[in-house]
Design a protein around this motif. Sequence first.
Motif, PDB file in Angstrom:
ATOM      1  N   SER A 188       0.858  -1.184   0.000  1.00  0.00           N
ATOM      2  CA  SER A 188       0.000   0.000   0.000  1.00  0.00           C
ATOM      3  C   SER A 188       0.892   1.232   0.000  1.00  0.00           C
ATOM      4  O   SER A 188       2.005   1.197   0.545  1.00  0.00           O
ATOM      5  CB  SER A 188      -0.883  -0.002   1.252  1.00  0.00           C
ATOM      6  OG  SER A 188      -1.471   1.266   1.453  1.00  0.00           O
ATOM      7  N   SER A 246       0.539   3.491   1.850  1.00  0.00           N
ATOM      8  CA  SER A 246       0.716   3.860   3.263  1.00  0.00           C
ATOM      9  C   SER A 246       2.002   3.270   3.840  1.00  0.00           C
ATOM     10  O   SER A 246       2.417   3.638   4.934  1.00  0.00           O
ATOM     11  CB  SER A 246      -0.500   3.433   4.099  1.00  0.00           C
ATOM     12  OG  SER A 246      -0.603   2.025   4.155  1.00  0.00           O
ATOM     13  N   ASP A 247       2.660   2.347   3.109  1.00  0.00           N
ATOM     14  CA  ASP A 247       3.944   1.775   3.541  1.00  0.00           C
ATOM     15  C   ASP A 247       5.135   2.641   3.119  1.00  0.00           C
ATOM     16  O   ASP A 247       6.281   2.339   3.464  1.00  0.00           O
ATOM     17  CB  ASP A 247       4.141   0.374   2.940  1.00  0.00           C
ATOM     18  CG  ASP A 247       3.046  -0.607   3.347  1.00  0.00           C
ATOM     19  OD1 ASP A 247       2.617  -0.554   4.511  1.00  0.00           O
ATOM     20  OD2 ASP A 247       2.629  -1.415   2.492  1.00  0.00           O
ATOM     21  N   ARG A 263      -5.322  -6.891  -2.824  1.00  0.00           N
ATOM     22  CA  ARG A 263      -6.163  -5.987  -3.625  1.00  0.00           C
ATOM     23  C   ARG A 263      -5.830  -6.058  -5.112  1.00  0.00           C
ATOM     24  O   ARG A 263      -6.691  -5.800  -5.951  1.00  0.00           O
ATOM     25  CB  ARG A 263      -5.987  -4.553  -3.126  1.00  0.00           C
ATOM     26  CG  ARG A 263      -6.527  -4.326  -1.713  1.00  0.00           C
ATOM     27  CD  ARG A 263      -6.019  -3.018  -1.134  1.00  0.00           C
ATOM     28  NE  ARG A 263      -6.599  -2.730   0.178  1.00  0.00           N
ATOM     29  CZ  ARG A 263      -6.023  -1.936   1.073  1.00  0.00           C
ATOM     30  NH1 ARG A 263      -4.866  -1.343   0.802  1.00  0.00           N
ATOM     31  NH2 ARG A 263      -6.593  -1.707   2.240  1.00  0.00           N
ATOM     32  N   GLY A 269       2.245  -4.676   5.649  1.00  0.00           N
ATOM     33  CA  GLY A 269       1.829  -4.737   7.041  1.00  0.00           C
ATOM     34  C   GLY A 269       0.615  -5.622   7.214  1.00  0.00           C
ATOM     35  O   GLY A 269       0.103  -6.216   6.267  1.00  0.00           O
TER      36      GLY A 269
HETATM   37  C1  RP5 Z   1      -1.138  -4.068   3.905  1.00  0.00           C
HETATM   38  O1  RP5 Z   1      -2.101  -3.528   4.744  1.00  0.00           O
HETATM   39  C2  RP5 Z   1      -0.312  -2.916   3.446  1.00  0.00           C
HETATM   40  O2  RP5 Z   1       0.995  -3.358   3.162  1.00  0.00           O
HETATM   41  C3  RP5 Z   1      -0.356  -1.942   4.582  1.00  0.00           C
HETATM   42  O3  RP5 Z   1       0.783  -2.062   5.437  1.00  0.00           O
HETATM   43  C4  RP5 Z   1      -1.592  -2.370   5.358  1.00  0.00           C
HETATM   44  C5  RP5 Z   1      -2.669  -1.293   5.406  1.00  0.00           C
HETATM   45  O4  RP5 Z   1      -2.943  -0.840   4.091  1.00  0.00           O
HETATM   46  P1  RP5 Z   1      -3.863   0.445   3.863  1.00  0.00           P
HETATM   47  O5  RP5 Z   1      -5.205   0.086   4.402  1.00  0.00           O
HETATM   48  O6  RP5 Z   1      -3.202   1.573   4.628  1.00  0.00           O
HETATM   49  O7  RP5 Z   1      -3.855   0.678   2.385  1.00  0.00           O
HETATM   50  O8  RP5 Z   1      -1.701  -4.730   2.844  1.00  0.00           O
END
Ligand code: RP5
Length: 165
Positions: free
Chosen positions: A10, A12-13, A40, A65
């Motif tokens: 994501s 967000s990483d 996803r 994450g």
């Molecule tokens: C994981 O879920 C991603 O690598 C990230 O660390 C975590 C949250 O993703 P978002 O909901 O912030 O996109 O797949």
Amino acid sequence: MKKVAIIMGSSSDLGVVRKAADVLRELAVPFEVHVYSAHRTPEEAKAFAQNAREENFGAIIAAAGKAAHLAGAIAANTTLPVIGIPVKSSTLDGLDALLSTVQMPTGIPVATVAIDGAANAALLAAQILAVEDPELARKLASKRAADEAKVLADNAAVAEEFRQQ
Ligand code: RP5
């Protein structure tokens, strides 16, 4: 020189993953950065892994994450070395991602670094490429020497501060 791929689950990483990019830039190792999620966008993650060798990648870093299946999903679709970065999320302090990344079944290895250990992931990727690249091996040795000199200088300063008369 072979390239390193940095894949994150994501955007967000990105705050964690940036440190890997910084290290590769410092070592002048070519790299690409992408966002592909095992959950996803599973088809895109799979296609990237399947094409990575012919796209001249030599190692893949995968950061995710929570239920962090990205590194394992990438590793399932390539025999290139895959380095997993478990990313600390808002809950469980990253232990969820650590276990999801490190506990791979026999046959599909993922070299897992510490939670949020992006700099070490990049160094390990560079060390893998350096097996066939003496110039990169020299840069890695020089970085280690600089780290050693810093610790020795820190030691001298701390020892001096607490020296008893
Ligand atoms: C994981 O879920 C991603 O690598 C990230 O660390 C975590 C949250 O993703 P978002 O909901 O912030 O996109 O797949």
